[in-house]
Design a protein around this motif. Structure first.
Motif, PDB file in Angstrom:
ATOM      1  N   ASP A   1     104.959  52.887 100.887  1.00 39.48           N
ATOM      2  CA  ASP A   1     104.820  51.586 100.238  1.00 39.48           C
ATOM      3  C   ASP A   1     103.905  50.637 101.001  1.00 39.48           C
ATOM      4  OD1 ASP A   1     106.321  51.834  97.904  1.00 39.48           O
ATOM      5  OD2 ASP A   1     108.187  51.591  98.990  1.00 39.48           O
ATOM      6  N   THR A   2     103.614  50.930 102.249  1.00 34.53           N
ATOM      7  CA  THR A   2     102.809  50.016 103.059  1.00 34.53           C
ATOM      8  C   THR A   2     101.474  50.629 103.487  1.00 34.53           C
ATOM      9  OG1 THR A   2     103.948  50.767 105.072  1.00 34.53           O
ATOM     10  CG2 THR A   2     104.848  48.839 103.943  1.00 34.53           C
ATOM     11  N   ARG A   3     101.347  51.921 103.356  1.00 32.59           N
ATOM     12  CA  ARG A   3     100.134  52.591 103.838  1.00 32.59           C
ATOM     13  C   ARG A   3      99.101  52.673 102.724  1.00 32.59           C
ATOM     14  NH1 ARG A   3     100.257  57.974 107.617  1.00 32.59           N
ATOM     15  NH2 ARG A   3      98.016  58.200 107.895  1.00 32.59           N
ATOM     16  N   ALA A   4      97.875  52.225 102.999  1.00 33.72           N
ATOM     17  CA  ALA A   4      96.816  52.215 101.996  1.00 33.72           C
ATOM     18  C   ALA A   4      96.262  53.613 101.784  1.00 33.72           C
ATOM     19  CB  ALA A   4      95.694  51.261 102.416  1.00 33.72           C
TER      20      ALA A   4
ATOM     21  N   THR B   1      98.449  51.374  97.509  1.00 34.65           N
ATOM     22  CA  THR B   1      99.239  52.059  98.522  1.00 34.65           C
ATOM     23  C   THR B   1      99.446  53.510  98.101  1.00 34.65           C
ATOM     24  OG1 THR B   1     101.361  51.524  97.468  1.00 34.65           O
ATOM     25  CG2 THR B   1     100.459  49.904  99.026  1.00 34.65           C
TER      26      THR B   1
END
Length: 445
Positions: free
Chosen positions: A210-213, A296
């Motif tokens: 959910d936070t990693r592009a 994400t």
């Protein structure tokens, strides 16, 4: 009251106090997930405990009434049961006044120690060790006590509720589970041996989706193997042999004009059937999924699910192709075992204190390898090269370095403004401070 009767009464009071202590700590420590599991298995008492946890006010009021009433009675009975005989025993060697005083204090210490050990410490430790098992056993008697002491419960509970409202506090228990709670549980499970270290890391990686592009795992534009729509049969065959992949984007003129993609299996099928390879044949082309580079990994997975695809082209805000990503790329961040050879070489540990890192290595992987929580200016970059550009405020050159904490990041190789390799070295604290001071003096000059 005779000493024997007093001892029996004290023992009963200790049992009553132990019961209330068990009831209090077991309800507070009982895990809702475990209780729900017990309720699903048919234990009606577990459901009663769950209902009580949702509205615990009356329950704890009965506990406090019971504990305080027993403590007061224990003090009264205990003082009369022990102080007299002890004073008489001490009177043989001491004056009457001194013997009475010592008898009182000795009696007080005996009764207090007895209650602390058997009515408080032991029950509470037992309740903490087996909260669900004990909670389902005491919830029935406690419900009966709540009925018996209803008037007192109503008075004290309403008074406490009004005081809490006046102070602006809520008496409702917050049972929302956050991802921090889940990660803490998995870490505890790993320490207890219930989960393997690799399994725990998979769970941690899942929450990072959910936070990693997507840009952190994509194949960069410069490394994308693609075909042009008018490539002849010979060129296609040579490129497949030189760069064997499962999927190839097909472009019109250049890589920024993607018209679709071709699956290597379809090309192989034509080769086996002795058919010519021509990308002008629309039957070979498949519709390509285009996704923004700001998504994400979790959002990319959702795009794959909706489009029933496992390959996507990544574009930036100027509609310029910046890379491609596959389902395998996304899942490799979760499983950690699906990495290809090229990915495995992005971070190479040379020895106990140094690493050789590719410039395109995702910053999340760098943090994990170096066992760091974050680097300065977090959120401004996604790769090792981006970190160095942000820190230096220019395009790095060979031998440029940055010292952050006890780590030195030194550029080893630059190819056409692209950072190929970075050497990361863990420094001794004194060395790190000296290098930081040198960098500060150089900047001042």
């Amino acid at each position: 009251m005779s000493p024997a009767a007093s001892l029996v009464l004290i023992a009963l009071l200790v049992v009553a106090s132990a019961f209330f202590s068990l009831a209090e700590i077991s309800l507070a420590a009982a895990r809702r997930l475990r209780l729900r599991q017990m309720a699903d298995e048919g234990d009606a008492r577990a459901q009663q405990v769950l209902q009580t946890q949702e509205q615990p006010g009356d329950y704890f009021t009965v506990v406090q009434i019971g504990i305080n009433a027993v403590a007061i009675l224990g003090g009264i009975v205990g003082e009369g049961a022990f102080s007299g005989p002890i004073s008489e025993l001490l009177g043989s060697w001491l004056s009457a006044t001194t013997a009475a005083t010592l008898g009182f204090w000795i009696s007080f210490l005996l009764v207090t120690s007895f209650f602390i050990l058997f009515a408080d410490l032991l029950p509470r430790r037992l309740g903490m060790a087996h909260p669900e098992r004990i909670a389902v056993r005491v919830v029935g008697p406690m419900r009966w006590c709540m009925v018996v002491f209803r008037p007192l419960v109503w008075l004290y509970s309403r008074s406490a509720d009004r005081l809490l409202r006046a102070l602006g506090w809520s008496s409702q228990r917050d049972d929302r589970i956050t991802h921090e709670d889940i990660l803490a549980m998995t870490e505890a499970g790993t320490l207890a041996g219930v989960l393997a270290q690799r399994e725990q890391q998979v769970i941690v990686n899942l929450f990072e989706l959910d936070t990693r592009a997507v840009a952190s795992v994509m194949t960069l534009r410069e490394r994308v193997a693609y075909f042009l729509r008018d490539d002849p049969d010979e060129v296609i065959r040579v490129r497949i042999a030189a760069e064997p992949f499962s999927t190839y984007p097909v472009c019109e003129g250049d890589i920024d004009h993607v018209v679709g993609y071709v699956d290597a299996k379809d090309l192989f099928q034509r080769v086996l059937n002795n058919q010519p390879l021509s990308l002008r044949d629309d039957a070979l082309l498949r519709k390509v999924l285009i996704v923004p580079d700001r998504l994400t990994l979790a959002e990319v997975l959702e795009q794959f699910r909706q489009a029933h695809e496992d390959f996507a082209v990544i574009v930036n805000e100027y509609s310029r192709v910046v890379g491609v990503v596959t389902l395998n790329d996304v899942m490799s961040t979760v499983m950690g075992e699906l990495l290809g050879p090229a990915d495995e070489e992005q971070i190479v540990r040379r020895d106990a204190h140094s690493w050789l890192i590719d410039g395109v290595a995702p910053i999340e992987d760098v943090l994990h390898a170096l066992q760091l929580d974050e680097l300065p200016e977090a959120g401004e970059y996604e790769t090792m090269a981006g970190f160095l550009m942000v820190m230096l405020r220019r395009v790095p050159r060979r031998t440029d370095h940055v010292v952050v904490g006890n780590y030195k990041f030194e550029v080893l190789d630059v190819d056409s403004y692209r950072i190929d390799q970075v050497m990361v070295t863990r420094l001794e604290p004194a060395t790190a401070e000296e290098l930081a001071a040198q960098a500060f003096r150089a900047g001042s000059e």
